[in-house]
Design a protein around this motif. Sequence first.
Motif, short mmCIF file in Angstrom:
data_model
loop_
_atom_site.label_atom_id
_atom_site.label_comp_id
_atom_site.label_asym_id
_atom_site.label_seq_id
_atom_site.Cartn_x
_atom_site.Cartn_y
_atom_site.Cartn_z
N VAL A 1 0.86 -1.18 0.00
CA VAL A 1 0.00 0.00 0.00
C VAL A 1 0.90 1.24 0.00
O VAL A 1 2.11 1.14 0.14
N SER A 2 0.28 2.39 -0.16
CA SER A 2 1.04 3.63 -0.14
C SER A 2 1.30 4.08 1.30
O SER A 2 0.55 3.71 2.22
N PRO A 3 2.35 4.89 1.52
CA PRO A 3 2.54 5.47 2.86
C PRO A 3 1.32 6.24 3.34
O PRO A 3 1.00 6.21 4.53
N MET A 4 0.61 6.91 2.40
CA MET A 4 -0.60 7.64 2.78
C MET A 4 -1.65 6.71 3.37
O MET A 4 -2.33 7.07 4.34
N THR A 5 -1.77 5.51 2.81
CA THR A 5 -2.73 4.54 3.36
C THR A 5 -2.33 4.11 4.77
O THR A 5 -3.17 3.98 5.65
N VAL A 6 -1.03 3.90 4.98
CA VAL A 6 -0.57 3.55 6.32
C VAL A 6 -0.94 4.66 7.30
O VAL A 6 -1.51 4.41 8.37
N TYR A 7 -0.64 5.91 6.94
CA TYR A 7 -0.92 7.03 7.84
C TYR A 7 -2.42 7.24 8.04
O TYR A 7 -2.84 7.73 9.09
N ARG A 8 -3.22 6.87 7.07
CA ARG A 8 -4.67 7.00 7.22
C ARG A 8 -5.18 6.07 8.32
O ARG A 8 -6.12 6.40 9.06
N HIS A 9 -4.58 4.91 8.42
CA HIS A 9 -4.99 3.95 9.45
C HIS A 9 -4.22 4.14 10.76
O HIS A 9 -4.76 3.88 11.85
N PHE A 10 -2.96 4.57 10.66
CA PHE A 10 -2.09 4.70 11.83
C PHE A 10 -1.38 6.06 11.73
O PHE A 10 -0.36 6.17 11.03
N PRO A 11 -1.90 7.08 12.40
CA PRO A 11 -1.37 8.44 12.22
C PRO A 11 0.10 8.62 12.57
O PRO A 11 0.76 9.51 12.04
N THR A 12 0.64 7.79 13.47
CA THR A 12 2.06 7.87 13.81
C THR A 12 2.67 6.48 13.76
O THR A 12 1.96 5.46 13.78
N LYS A 13 3.99 6.44 13.70
CA LYS A 13 4.69 5.15 13.69
C LYS A 13 4.39 4.38 14.97
O LYS A 13 4.21 3.15 14.95
#
Length: 203
Positions: free
Chosen positions: A47-59
Amino acid sequence: MSGEGPSLRERRRAETRRMIQSHAMRLFTEHGYDATTVNDVARASGVSPMTVYRHFPTKEDLVLQDRYDPFIAARVAARPADEPLVRRIGRALVDTTRTLVEPGTRPSPEKDLLLARVRLMIDTPALRARHLDGQLATQQAIVDALLGDAPDPEPEFRAWAAAGACLAAMHVALTRWAREDGRPDLPDLIAAALAAAFDDDFG
């Protein structure tokens, strides 16, 4: 019809979250939390980094974020209202954990994910610091389940104290469980920690 369960879109969203978090746990375990980037997680997940951040706002959220609070709150609300607070909360925590990790001989992806998350939380200073935020959110969910939207100050104070004490005992159990590679039965371990703290039966 609404109210009959999650929609297809919600189920797909939940599956995407689980998939991303599972890849993140694998990478953090294999390469270390600090050495793994969100971009690494995105590539491994397809997935894209944007998708990761959409589900998980921070690391940090990749490790610490979960959806357990509504289950815990529902269990607390379903317990008999005349039970002592710590027993009502403690047994709800044990019951919720038993449902989530599915103890027994069959593999449990939820159990494996939880074990990886707890190990990382214990061993990573940045995650230990953020863990308090999650615990406060869980306390709030428990207090809301016990008292509703407009609690009186004294019952609210007692509820916060009881929830905090129960969660502290649960944390001790989770730490031992992770240190022993998930071999003990986690719900029984939580019940034992609660019993040690409050001299009561939480089985």
